[in-house]
Design a protein around this motif. Structure first.
Motif, mmCIF file in Angstrom:
data_model
loop_
_atom_site.group_PDB
_atom_site.id
_atom_site.type_symbol
_atom_site.label_atom_id
_atom_site.label_comp_id
_atom_site.label_asym_id
_atom_site.label_seq_id
_atom_site.Cartn_x
_atom_site.Cartn_y
_atom_site.Cartn_z
ATOM 1 N N ILE A 240 -2.732 -4.460 6.230
ATOM 2 C CA ILE A 240 -2.785 -5.884 5.621
ATOM 3 C C ILE A 240 -2.063 -6.904 6.400
ATOM 4 O O ILE A 240 -0.756 -6.717 6.718
ATOM 5 C CB ILE A 240 -2.176 -5.920 4.019
ATOM 6 C CG1 ILE A 240 -2.944 -4.821 3.195
ATOM 7 C CG2 ILE A 240 -2.392 -7.488 3.647
ATOM 8 C CD1 ILE A 240 -2.253 -4.532 1.812
ATOM 9 N N ASP A 241 -2.650 -8.139 6.872
ATOM 10 C CA ASP A 241 -1.991 -8.854 7.553
ATOM 11 C C ASP A 241 -1.531 -10.110 6.607
ATOM 12 O O ASP A 241 -2.060 -10.686 6.141
ATOM 13 C CB ASP A 241 -3.180 -9.774 8.315
ATOM 14 C CG ASP A 241 -2.550 -10.715 9.342
ATOM 15 O OD1 ASP A 241 -1.564 -11.231 9.341
ATOM 16 O OD2 ASP A 241 -3.512 -11.238 10.427
ATOM 17 N N ILE B 7 -2.387 0.385 -4.412
ATOM 18 C CA ILE B 7 -1.689 -0.940 -3.740
ATOM 19 C C ILE B 7 -1.385 -1.547 -5.203
ATOM 20 O O ILE B 7 -2.082 -1.704 -6.281
ATOM 21 C CB ILE B 7 -2.959 -1.806 -3.413
ATOM 22 C CG1 ILE B 7 -3.617 -1.295 -2.129
ATOM 23 C CG2 ILE B 7 -2.363 -3.374 -3.048
ATOM 24 C CD1 ILE B 7 -4.906 -2.168 -1.661
ATOM 25 N N THR B 8 0.032 -2.026 -5.170
ATOM 26 C CA THR B 8 0.621 -2.606 -6.407
ATOM 27 C C THR B 8 1.029 -3.940 -5.755
ATOM 28 O O THR B 8 1.302 -4.365 -4.581
ATOM 29 C CB THR B 8 1.948 -1.866 -6.651
ATOM 30 O OG1 THR B 8 2.729 -1.245 -5.582
ATOM 31 C CG2 THR B 8 1.799 -0.743 -7.678
ATOM 32 N N MET B 9 0.956 -4.902 -6.659
ATOM 33 C CA MET B 9 1.212 -6.441 -6.396
ATOM 34 C C MET B 9 2.703 -6.698 -6.730
ATOM 35 O O MET B 9 3.452 -6.292 -7.839
ATOM 36 C CB MET B 9 0.447 -7.285 -7.281
ATOM 37 C CG MET B 9 -1.139 -7.091 -6.936
ATOM 38 S SD MET B 9 -1.375 -7.433 -5.161
ATOM 39 C CE MET B 9 -1.467 -8.898 -4.924
ATOM 40 N N LEU C 36 0.893 -1.187 0.022
ATOM 41 C CA LEU C 36 -0.007 -0.139 -0.307
ATOM 42 C C LEU C 36 1.003 1.194 -0.044
ATOM 43 O O LEU C 36 1.718 1.478 0.958
ATOM 44 C CB LEU C 36 -0.881 0.015 1.173
ATOM 45 C CG LEU C 36 -1.777 1.225 1.647
ATOM 46 C CD1 LEU C 36 -2.756 1.176 0.509
ATOM 47 C CD2 LEU C 36 -2.249 1.334 2.843
ATOM 48 N N ASP C 37 0.542 2.054 -1.032
ATOM 49 C CA ASP C 37 1.237 3.553 -0.999
ATOM 50 C C ASP C 37 0.395 4.465 -0.441
ATOM 51 O O ASP C 37 -0.709 4.773 -0.699
ATOM 52 C CB ASP C 37 1.416 3.778 -2.570
ATOM 53 C CG ASP C 37 2.227 5.115 -2.732
ATOM 54 O OD1 ASP C 37 2.241 6.044 -1.542
ATOM 55 O OD2 ASP C 37 2.435 5.538 -3.758
ATOM 56 N N THR C 38 0.914 4.927 0.781
ATOM 57 C CA THR C 38 -0.266 5.887 1.726
ATOM 58 C C THR C 38 -0.376 7.130 1.105
ATOM 59 O O THR C 38 -1.218 7.868 1.506
ATOM 60 C CB THR C 38 0.434 5.621 3.110
ATOM 61 O OG1 THR C 38 1.947 6.067 2.976
ATOM 62 C CG2 THR C 38 0.200 4.537 3.967
#
Lengths: 187, 101, 397, 299
Positions: B68-69, B88-90, B33-35
């Protein structure tokens, strides 16, 4: 095999109440001290209007054999028209008794060596205030008159109990009238 | 003799996490996640939370920022796909060090 | 109170006195009058239970499985093909250790269609993990139903109460019906340790692995095989419990005392006829006749078929010269199942009687007392000639 | 559905009744459906579940992934089992609890339809949720009655399924039960509101049929579960609706499509490998069926 068992076969039509009649006699007989009472309807499918029979065995001792009656001591016929369709004397013991609901007089019949008792149960029932065709309580009166096996009082009581919700007095009266009017012939 | 105790041994399960083990190990791609792009993170206000809503495994929190857990995240990528701001990038799981895992 | 009623009604009044909470049933001859009577009890307000008129026997057992898991005393009844339609559910009920009670009015199995009595339906269901009890008259039906709930709930195993279709289900005879207070003193309310409850959520009958596995507290939880072994052990343990419950029942109701086999003139018997259900009573008349002729014969009715009370059977039979097993069922391609079980129980006895197998009354074929007399006489006189092959009684072709 | 009552992401509860670390496949549509439905049902709920993907998701003994009491039952018996739970709830004075059957499409429309039909006819006080992933996924993607025409499965490996999808919600609606609704894993808020509504309609049988994309069974990348589900609704292939006391109405995204252009069905077919064998003839046939269905909605 056992000699102490009295075997009674009831002939009627599906829906006519032969089972109920036999059940009432079974209850009264038990009260009268017969420890062994086994009542068995025809096993299988019963269809309204078709000829049916019900077995009733009574004994002073417990009865263990539940097989259908083959050689009855007496047969009760709820409807004289059955005579044309069914051999009600089948297996009936020598000197055995036939109790028949019929409007005809006793000498209209010949059952050879068997005893015969007749009553116009249909007429008695109507006179007692039951709907036409209700004969299963009236026939009990004829049965008792012919056999003397159980006792009028106990049978009346059993009829009132069975029909507690449906004309108990009229049903008991039908049996009483039939008792009085039953004609018993010789063998 | 009568048996004193009849052991009522049946299959009766108690709720607990991780029945399938640490399902994070199934992951080939990790959502990151890019805040700076995430709308609730950026604005500081509750909003969006698509990542939380659509996660089949319930491993994203409805918090600012969402977390994210990774112990249980299976890496399906739905969160990345449904994020309206592309936050969000994978990322290839192999590129993370042991400590990061 | 003495009543004269049908066997089905004897069962129904037992179910009522047991304060059953959920009843689910589907009509099938000759069981139907039992569930008709129960629906009358429920609709008339005599029995405060839920009556579910389901769309199949499979669903009847599903309702019972679920309602029992949810903590309600549950009952159903069936016959023949209805029982077989339940098959997977019956395994399920046993495997989940639910104390369901089910009456089976025994009937032959199609094809060809038959509505009449034999034991093939329940005998074919002997390996489910259910307890199977057989009744010989209406008193036994009535009492066994009440005892069955206590037994089932004590051992957490479902119980089948079996009685002969028509011969018992539709025949009227007297039986003693106890007071509600007596039954309440005998049978406490159903109070399972685990049940469907949001306050303590549990997942019942989940997929279970071949191996053991730790639970969330770190304890070892069993695998499938341990769970199955426990069912078997508890079924064996139920033998003792049946005896104990029979004793407790006797103290309150004054009836019972022969929990496994019911002997008649067996004390000094050289030969014993061995069978289940009403047949064991019918044979009493034959025994009396043969005794009069000097043959030392008795008859024994087996009341518990699963778990098989092998010790009681061995003790009862080992000292006699011959055992004649009469059965209304067959393990097709082999022998009567009861015959095989009796032989197995006798195998470890020091001296063994000869054991013969007679198949009778399939599909309601009338069992004539003379035929039974002939069969028993033949068996006694031809010990060597008759082997393991089942002998057929009453064949006409 | 009444707009005022619509749930939003922001006011949707963050209480979770499904534990993470369960055995559902990555990107599982059922994961979303189950999580969302249980949020709507809350903790005062008892479940009945037949063998299905959900059995596996729910955990292997002795660990359960669900924080609700549940009875696992045989394949054909789900609705009857729910009936039994409800009967026991009445008999033991706990009738306030939700009793919910949760089954797949095969367990509902094929092997389980007899028990479900019986429960609907009796008007059992249960909620039945069918998650429809359009084949027997748990056993490895075999055709079911609810598999659409043309789909490749392991039992329709060459020609694809020759028959059309069985319309299970219509069959259930024909029983005249209080509430029948359809929903999609791609629209969890719509699903949430429908389950809430069903729970509030206590007394009769309530049925919710949920279209549930399955990445391995349908052949798409795990990240597209929502996209594929939404596209099915956008084409008018799977419609979101309610039948409340016999009254039919489109809801949510499907209601918004009325009078508007729909995505051509061919676009949807391109997103999944299971449709790879479709001929132009079947595509045209399917488009015509959808067009006729929608023409009837507007009529």
């Amino acid at each position: 095999m056992r000699q102490d068992i009295i075997e009674i076969r009831w002939h009627g039509r599906g829906g006519q109440g032969a089972i109920t009649a036999a059940k009432i006699v079974a209850n009264a007989a038990f009260k009268a001290g017969y420890k062994g009472v086994v009542m068995a309807p025809t096993f299988g499918t019963e269809r309204r209007g078709a000829p049916v029979f019900t077995s009733l065995k009574i004994s002073r001792e417990k009865i263990y054999d539940l097989s259908p009656i083959a050689t009855p001591d007496m047969v009760v016929v709820l409807d004289h028209t059955l005579l044309e369709e069914v051999d009600v004397t089948s297996g009936l013991k020598e000197g055995g008794e036939i109790i028949l609901n019929t409007p005809k007089p006793i000498d209209a019949y010949d059952f050879g060596n068997h005893k015969l008792a007749v009553a116009d149960v249909t007429a008695c029932a109507t006179e007692a205030g039951l709907a036409p065709g209700i004969v299963n309580t009236g026939i009990i009166g004829a049965f008792e008159k012919a056999t003397g096996l159980v006792g009028r009082e106990l049978l009346g009581e059993a009829i009132r109990k069975e029909f507690a919700a449906m004309k108990p007095e009229e049903n008991a009266q039908a049996a009483s009238l039939s008792f009085d009017r039953t004609v018993i012939g010789g063998a | 003799m009568s048996k004193e105790e009849f052991c009522n041994m049946i299959s009766i399960s108690e709720p607990g996490p991780g029945d399938g083990g640490n399902t994070g190990s199934w992951r080939v791609l990790r959502p990151v996640l890019d805040t700076t792009k995430c709308i609730p993170a950026k604005t500081g206000k509750p909003s969006c939370f698509n990542c939380w809503l659509y996660c089949p495994d319930g491993v994203v929190t409805k918090t600012i920022p969402p977390t994210i857990d990774y112990t249980y995240c299976k890496g399906c990528g739905i969160c990345a796909e449904e994020c309206p701001s592309g936050a969000i990038t994978m990322v290839d799981e192999a590129s993370f060090t042991k400590e990061e895992k | 109170m003495h009543v004269i009623e049908s066997g089905n009604v004897a069962a129904a009044t037992g179910v009522k006195l047991a304060r059953t909470q959920v009843i689910a049933a589907y009509p099938i001859t000759p069981q139907t009058p039992l569930t008709e009577k129960l629906s009358e009890f429920v609709e008339g307000g005599e029995l405060p239970a839920e009556y579910i008129p389901v769309e199949s026997e499979h669903s009847a057992m599903a309702v019972c499985i679920a309602s029992s898991t949810a903590g309600a005393r549950s009952f159903t009844a069936t016959s023949a093909n209805g029982l077989l339609y339940m098959n997977e559910q019956l395994h399920w009920a046993a495997g989940s250790r639910l104390p369901i009670v089910m009456c089976v009015a025994n009937r032959g199995v199609g094809a060809p269609w038959t509505v009449w009595n034999d034991h093939q339906d329940t005998i074919s269901q002997r390996d489910l993990g259910w307890i199977q009890l057989y009744c010989a008259d209406h008193q036994q039906i009535h009492d066994t139903v009440i005892k069955a709930f206590k037994l089932a709930e004590t051992v957490s195993i479902p119980v089948m109460v079996c009685y002969d279709g028509y011969l018992l289900s539709h025949t009227y005879m007297p039986f003693e019906q106890p007071d509600q207070e007596q039954v309440d003193a005998f049978l406490p309310p159903f109070a399972p340790e685990h049940f469907l409850n949001p306050e303590a959520p549990r997942n019942f009958n989940t997929v279970t692995l071949p191996d053991v596995r730790p639970d969330i507290h770190g304890n070892t939880a069993p695998g499938y095989m341990e769970i199955r072994k426990a069912l078997h052990s508890d079924l064996r343990g139920a033998i003792g419990e049946i005896e104990k419950i029979d004793g407790e029942f006797g103290e309150i109701f004054g009836r019972g005392g022969e929990p496994f086999v019911e002997p008649y003139r067996c004390d000094d018997a050289d030969y014993v006829a061995f069978c289940m259900g009403s047949l064991s009573y019918q044979i009493r008349d034959v025994v009396d006749a043969m005794r009069e002729e000097g043959t030392k014969i008795g008859v024994m009715g087996l009341k518990v078929y699963r778990p098989f009370p092998d010790v009681a059977v061995r003790d009862a039979l080992a000292k006699c010269k011959g055992v004649i097993v009469l059965e209304k069922a067959l393990s097709y391609g082999n022998q009567g199942a009861l015959f095989a079980d009796v032989k197995s129980a006798l195998f470890s006895a020091e001296t063994r009687p000869f054991v013969h197998n007679y198949i009778v009354g399939l599909g309601g074929r009338e069992i004539k007392t003379e035929h039974l007399y002939d069969a028993l006489t033949e068996s006694i006189n031809n010990e060597a000639a008759i082997g393991d092959e089942p002998q057929w009684v009453g064949l006409k072709m | 559905m009444d707009n005022a009552k619509k749930t939003t992401i922001l006011n949707l509860t963050d209480d979770e009744l499904v534990n993470p670390g369960n055995r559902a496949c990555s990107g599982c549509g059922l994961g979303i459906v189950y999580r969302t439905a249980l949020k709507a049902l809350g903790k005062d709920t008892v479940l009945a579940v037949p063998p299905s993907c959900l059995t596996v998701l729910q955990g292997l003994y002795p660990v359960a992934a669900t924080k609700l009491p549940c009875v696992n039952v045989t394949f054909a018996s789900t609705a009857a089992a729910a009936t039994g739970v409800r009967a026991a709830m009445r008999a033991t004075g706990r009738d306030h609890l939700n009793v919910v059957a949760f089954a797949g499409d095969g367990g509902t429309g094929d092997i389980g339809i007899q028990a479900l039909s019986g429960a609907c006819e009796r008007g059992e006080d249960i909620i039945y949720i069918c998650y429809d992933n359009e084949a027997y996924m748990n056993t490895g993607v075999q055709r079911s009655g609810t598999t659409p025409k043309g789909v490749m499965t392991t039992t329709t490996p060459i020609k694809g399924k020759l028959q059309h999808k069985k319309d299970v919600p219509s069959i259930i609606a024909a029983h005249g039960i209080d509430y029948v609704a359809t929903a999609s894993a791609a629209y969890p808020l719509d699903l949430y509101d429908k389950v809430k509504k069903a729970a509030a309609m206590k007394g009769g049988t309530r049925y919710i049929h949920v279209h549930t994309p399955c990445p391995p069974g349908w052949g798409f990348d795990t990240r597209y579960t929502i996209k594929v589900g939404k596209m099915s609704v956008a084409t008018g292939l799977f419609d979101l609706y309610e039948i409340e006391k016999g009254k039919f109405s489109l809801t949510g995204e499907s209601a918004k499509r009325l009078g508007k252009e729909r995505t051509p069905i061919a676009e949807y077919f391109k997103t999944q490998r299971r449709f790879k064998g479709l001929t132009q003839e079947i595509i045209d046939e399917m488009q015509a069926i959808i067009d006729d269905k929608w023409a009837a909605y507007t009529a």
